[in-house]
Write a protein that holds these residues in place. Structure first.
Motif, PDB file in Angstrom:
ATOM      1  N   VAL A  42       0.845  -1.195   0.000  1.00 56.44           N
ATOM      2  CA  VAL A  42       0.000   0.000   0.000  1.00 56.44           C
ATOM      3  C   VAL A  42       0.879   1.243   0.000  1.00 56.44           C
ATOM      4  O   VAL A  42       1.702   1.417   0.919  1.00 56.44           O
ATOM      5  CB  VAL A  42      -0.937   0.025   1.230  1.00 56.44           C
TER       6      VAL A  42
ATOM      7  N   GLU B 231      -6.102   0.448   5.104  1.00 56.67           N
ATOM      8  CA  GLU B 231      -6.478   0.252   3.697  1.00 56.67           C
ATOM      9  C   GLU B 231      -6.096  -1.141   3.207  1.00 56.67           C
ATOM     10  O   GLU B 231      -6.865  -1.805   2.500  1.00 56.67           O
ATOM     11  CB  GLU B 231      -5.796   1.317   2.831  1.00 56.67           C
ATOM     12  N   GLY B 232      -4.921  -1.598   3.580  1.00 56.25           N
ATOM     13  CA  GLY B 232      -4.467  -2.907   3.120  1.00 56.25           C
ATOM     14  C   GLY B 232      -4.727  -4.027   4.094  1.00 56.25           C
ATOM     15  O   GLY B 232      -4.368  -5.173   3.820  1.00 56.25           O
TER      16      GLY B 232
END
Length: 892
Positions: free
Chosen positions: A409, A517-518
């Protein structure tokens, strides 16, 4: 402070021209105890305590003789009353104790008495060390900024503790920004041999303590017997009441040989922790002995003793010897005290040297120090040791087990990406290692050598240095190493527990966003003692314990996927790869730097004004008053209702329980974590609702730990654990109960309030091992405040049972094969407890009548688990605090 001395063991010891009275183990042997010369040193401390307090009631001659019997059987089932010399508190657990003292003063005033009669009867030291958070890091102003945040967040609590510092005798507060309670205890507070007045005579006796933090055991490295307890036991000890305990089994741990070149005390303690966890030492004393002790510094011993909770023992004790005396002198203890310690230890058979015979132990094990290898522990438990050479491969397995996304990410505003395995927190923190100059100097040398090669911490790593005392800063600066640590990224962030207790502060926003997010499996490496999942930081799933120099090395590497023993940490400024072996200091380099930089004068100077505190502490405006001016608007500190309407005397004091409803019907192994409020306060919980009603936004809820001084918040969080299953509420999970008259399911707190409003008493019914786990005072206090009059269980954990009695809650145990299941209980029943209105005797039978919803009735017999005569008096008075309060008023 002494008993009747039936065995006539009191003797005189002359040291350097001064006379001391002491209670002689040798005299007890001649009086019929028999030869106990090979009794473990830790049990000799308990034996002396029994001799000193033998009064025919709380301590009997039979209790003393049980120590001789222990030597024959190597274990005992005898329960004894133990009185530690003093109490140590940290601020999270100390606040409710001071709240109770303040409330007792109000109660005395309401009775027309003098509030000045209420003071701790045993010396109490409270060290404020649990509240500083790593909000800012990596700059020269991080320390000042974090301290400012700390005072802003904790203003109400600190004003209250500042008042207590002024108001109470026998009570001292070590202000914020000074150090961790265990390191301050080791370096300054502990005396090894304590002294006190008995009339005009000075009595010498072993320095012992209980502490409201599990790592109180650290001071066992200095031959001071101490361990962590819950708040109620600490308050009892503070108010002169004995701690009830079984004479423990003692596991001997023999050390031989010497650590090899490059090995650290951290490598050693992780090895010992793994060994002892595998052996099983829960509830036992561990005592270290053998020739290997001659090759361990006092700081190394303290590191090992510190982690007793991690290897499961009550304590990890080291005997008094020349190294203990050297440490006392070097850290600035009075010369007369050092001489007294040596003379006393030799007179009592508590001195260890090469001629000392090995003690007799319940069990024993052995470690050759020469076999210790570089180690870490993780990713979830301190006993899960992994060799440094296997760490990368081990993490690969953990990735598969925990679940890794495999994503890369991009980090917003940066030229790098994050992926699984990245080290996002590297923290030199915690009492475990920051008390040990050898590993901190080693960390500084690694930083210095790395800097010379052109290496710095990776930009995604949150680095921090949080020493346990200000002396650490002095010797790192004197060695010229603090500057190197700063330049690598390890700036001073505070003097406190920080990352090890979850006060790691937020990750930088771009890093935090990338992790989320990841759904990345990122890591922390810290020089602490606990690495349970979710403890260090909610976004960090894998956590590794390591020595301070390894913490620096992993900050340089930036990932757990790297094999530090074979792969380079990075590329140097000369374009060549830099390996760990290139920057790892030799033992001689570490020793030379210590000898050059660490002086006795540092300890004397720093501790000369230890109770003064920083400017922010001194600036707190607290009126000097005998009683506390409670602020109704405060959401941190409230006057608890324990003593409301209390009379000077209690007549009878026992009453039957009629028409009780079952608030909770619970299964086996209900722990104090299930009962006691802990962790974050949820917005939709009763505690969260209360705070919002009082104008506190969710962002400022803080934690249950920080709000332990507010009973309104804490009682709302009792039995509110999301994992608690209440069979009386349709097996709902979480803190729910059924209000039987309407059949409505609601929070346990709300149901309790409805029942209490109509005058209905409440009971809890449970299975086996009720109250297991850590001793938590609010598990008993909250039970009391919810209107629960009795807990009927198949069996109890020993300390929680005594805590219930201490809060005026009746513990009853099923007999004759009865259980909630054999009796067909659903929680809709009405319970009557009779036979106690005329009085209670220890472990008496109690008739219990069950009235079923269909009209049937059944009478059973339960065992009253008020086990001792003292506990009967506690319960008769409404609790231990009520008992002590009335006695203080009577004696005034």
């Amino acid at each position: 402070m002494t008993g009747t001395d039936t065995l006539k063991t009191r003797r005189t010891l002359v040291v350097d021209g001064d006379e001391y009275e002491y209670y002689s183990i040798e005299a007890a042997q001649k009086a019929g105890l028999g030869d106990v010369s090979r009794l473990p040193m830790s049990l000799k401390v308990l034996l002396e305590n029994l001799l000193r307090y033998e009064d025919g009631r709380t301590v009997t001659v039979d209790d003393v003789m049980a120590m001789g019997a222990w030597l024959k059987e190597r274990k005992s089932t005898r329960e004894i009353a133990y009185r530690p010399a003093r109490v140590l508190m940290q601020d999270f657990t100390g606040v409710p104790a001071v709240v109770d003292l303040a409330a007792m003063r109000d109660a005395v005033a309401a009775m027309g008495g003098d509030p000045r009669t209420i003071n701790p009867l045993s010396p109490v030291d409270l060290v404020i060390d649990h509240s500083v958070m790593v909000d800012n890091f990596g700059t020269m102003t991080s320390f000042e900024e974090n301290v400012d945040h700390e005072f802003q967040r904790n203003g109400e609590r600190y004003a209250f503790l500042r008042w207590g510092q002024k108001a109470f005798d026998n009570f001292r507060v070590v202000p914020p920004g000074t150090g961790i309670c265990h390191q301050v205890n080791l370096e300054y507070l502990s005396q090894v041999v304590w002294t006190g007045k008995d009339g005009n005579r000075t009595v010498a006796y072993p320095d012992t303590l209980v502490g409201t933090d599990s790592h109180t055991t650290m001071v066992n490295g200095l031959a001071v017997l101490g361990w962590g307890v819950g708040g109620i036991e600490a308050e009892a000890a503070m108010l002169g009441q004995p701690v009830s305990m079984l004479i423990p089994e003692v596991v001997g741990f023999k050390l031989t040989g010497k650590l090899r070149e490059g090995m650290t005390a951290t490598d050693l303690v992780l090895t010992i922790t793994q060994m002892l966890r595998a052996r099983g030492v829960v509830g036992k004393f561990v005592e270290f002995y053998g020739p290997g002790l001659d090759n361990l510094s006092l700081a190394d011993r303290a590191t090992i003793a510190n982690m007793a909770p991690e290897y499961g023992a009550t304590c990890g004790f080291f005997p008094i010897d020349k190294e203990a005396l050297r440490y006392l002198a070097f850290t600035g203890r009075d010369d007369k005290r050092v001489k007294l310690v040596e003379a006393y230890a030799k007179a009592q058979g508590m001195w260890r040297d090469e001629k000392s015979p090995d003690p007799v132990f319940t069990d024993s094990m052995e470690l050759d120090l020469d076999t210790v290898q570089p180690s870490l522990a993780g990713p979830k438990r301190p006993q899960d040791r992994v060799l440094l050479s296997d760490a990368a491969a081990s993490f690969g397995k953990a990735m598969a087990e925990i679940g890794a996304s495999g994503k890369q990410v991009p980090v917003k505003g940066a030229d790098y990406k994050l992926e699984d395995g990245r080290v996002v927190i590297a923290a030199i923190t915690s009492c475990t290692n920051t008390s040990n100059p050898s590993v901190l100097i080693a960390a500084g040398l690694v930083a210095q050598k790395a800097l010379a090669k052109g290496l710095k911490a990776k930009p995604w790593v949150k680095t921090s240095l949080a020493p346990g005392s200000q002396v650490v800063t002095d010797y790192l600066e004197a060695a010229g190493l603090q500057k190197s640590l700063d330049q690598v990224g390890f700036n001073l962030v505070g003097y406190g527990c920080t990352t090890c207790i979850g006060n790691s502060g937020p990750l930088p926003e771009p890093i935090a966003n990338a992790v989320d997010e990841g759904d990345l499996l990122v890591c922390s490496v810290l020089s602490g003692n606990r690495n349970f999942e979710g403890r260090v930081h909610p976004q960090v799933k894998a956590n590794y314990l390591a020595s301070p120099p390894l913490v620096v090395a992993y900050a340089l590497a930036g990932t757990m996927k790297l094999d530090l023993t074979t792969e380079p940490l990075g590329t140097g400024s000369d374009g060549k790869p830099v390996y760990l072996k290139d920057i790892w200091p030799s033992n001689k380099e570490i020793q030379d730097a210590m000898e050059k930089s660490l002086t006795a004068e540092m300890f004397k100077r720093r501790y000369a004004n230890v109770f003064q505190g920083p400017e922010q502490w001194q600036a707190i405006d607290t009126p000097e008053s005998l009683t506390y001016s409670w602020d109704d608007r405060s959401t941190y500190v409230k006057n608890p209702p324990y003593f409301k309407g209390m009379s000077k005397t209690v007549e009878g004091g026992f009453s039957n329980v009629s028409g009780a409803r079952v608030l909770a019907l619970l299964g086996d192994s209900i722990t104090t974590d299930h009962i006691s409020p802990a962790g974050s306060i949820k917005k939709d919980s009763p505690g969260g609702s209360y705070l919002m009603e009082h104008g506190v936004p969710p962002a400022e809820f803080n934690s249950y730990g920080a709000r332990r001084g507010n009973h309104e918040v804490m009682m709302r969080g009792t039995f509110a654990n999301i994992r608690l299953k209440n069979e009386a509420a349709g097996n709902t999970q979480g803190g729910f109960a059924k209000y039987v008259p309407s059949g409505e399911v609601m929070s346990i707190y709300d149901a309790s309030m409805k029942y209490q409003a109509e005058g209905t008493p409440l009971v809890v019914v449970a299975g086996k091992e009720y109250g297991t786990g850590s001793s938590r005072d609010w598990a008993a206090k909250g039970t009391n405040l919810l209107g629960i009059k009795a807990v009927l269980a198949e069996s109890f954990e020993r300390i929680h049972r005594s805590n219930l009695v201490g809060m005026g809650v009746l513990p009853l145990q099923f007999k004759d094969g009865d259980t909630r299941k054999t009796l067909g209980l659903t929680g809709d029943e009405i319970i009557d407890i009779s036979g106690i209105g005329t009085g209670i005797s220890p472990r008496m039978d109690v008739p219990v009548t069950i009235r079923y919803a269909d009209g049937r009735t059944k009478q059973i017999t339960a065992l009253c688990r008020i086990d001792t005569a003292d506990e009967v008096e506690y319960f008769r008075n409404g609790g231990i605090l009520h008992y002590v309060l009335r006695n203080m008023v009577k004696a005034a």
